[in-house]
Write a protein that holds these residues in place. Structure first.
Motif, PDB file in Angstrom:
ATOM      1  N   GLY A   7     -11.570 -89.660   4.168  1.00 49.38           N
ATOM      2  CA  GLY A   7     -13.268 -89.884   5.254  1.00 49.38           C
ATOM      3  C   GLY A   7     -13.001 -89.018   6.926  1.00 49.38           C
ATOM      4  O   GLY A   7     -11.917 -88.429   6.521  1.00 49.38           O
ATOM      5  N   GLU A  14     -13.733 -92.452   9.719  1.00 47.11           N
ATOM      6  CA  GLU A  14     -13.982 -93.230   8.202  1.00 47.11           C
ATOM      7  C   GLU A  14     -12.773 -92.689   7.259  1.00 47.11           C
ATOM      8  O   GLU A  14     -11.971 -92.178   7.491  1.00 47.11           O
ATOM      9  N   LYS A  18     -16.089 -94.877   0.648  1.00 45.99           N
ATOM     10  CA  LYS A  18     -16.014 -95.106   2.082  1.00 45.99           C
ATOM     11  C   LYS A  18     -16.626 -95.561   3.070  1.00 45.99           C
ATOM     12  O   LYS A  18     -17.480 -96.420   2.562  1.00 45.99           O
TER      13      LYS A  18
END
Length: 194
Positions: A88, A92, A152
């Motif tokens: 990420g 994220e 994600k």
């Protein structure tokens, strides 16, 4: 057991030559097993989310290079670029989602029935929001899911507290342990610095 070093991306200078890697492999495998254990979340009977960090990705790159006996700079960079996509960015977290069904006929049937799964996978954060996953579109085909997906979740400043799926027939939620929460927060912190 030592925790992750909180580096957000794998770089070429972190990759060992094959001989050095072979010597270090047993210790690295043990460390990565620990990191994966902290980041492996089972949801319901068939879904396993393995959240990735730079250490798990570096190990996968090293293993691919070892298996394929590749040492040239272009091959190394290709593996790094490919696997870094799983990580990420700031705010994220990324994971590998495994759909685990042992019996081949049942697996084939479920992968055809569950084509709506990407719209039903989420991470719950500490303020109660459910953040939908973003699936890699290259792994989705008409009429059938793959048994492995890269996903994600953009959680922003939220702290992950649970992972779940709301697809009818799978509907399940798994509360994260304290250790799992700490691991994912460390990954978010590393991505923010990255």
């Amino acid at each position: 057991m030592r925790a992750s070093n909180n580096v957000s991306r794998v770089t070429t200078d972190q990759i060992m030559d094959l001989e050095r890697y072979e010597a270090a492999r047993p210790a690295l495998a043990e460390r990565v097993r620990f990191e994966k254990q902290r980041r492996r979340i089972h949801v319901g009977e068939h879904l396993t989310f393995l959240f990735e960090n730079a250490e798990t990705i570096r190990y996968q790159v090293q293993e691919m290079l070892r298996i394929e006996k590749r040492t040239d700079a272009a091959s190394i960079q290709h593996e790094i670029d490919t696997y870094n996509e799983l990580l990420g960015s700031a705010g994220e977290i990324g994971c590998t989602l495994l759909i685990e069904i042992e019996e081949p006929a049942e697996r084939d049937r479920k992968l055809r029935e569950w084509t709506e799964l990407p719209a039903h996978v989420w991470v719950e954060v500490d303020d109660g929001r459910r953040v939908a996953g973003t699936f890699d579109p290259r792994q989705i085909s008409d009429g059938r899911l793959s048994s492995v997906h890269y996903v994600k979740f953009v959680v922003g400043d939220g702290a992950p507290v649970a992972v779940g799926c709301s697809l009818p027939g799978i509907d399940a939620r798994t509360e994260l342990s304290v250790d799992q929460r700490q691991a994912l927060m460390a990954d978010l912190s590393a991505a923010a610095k990255g």
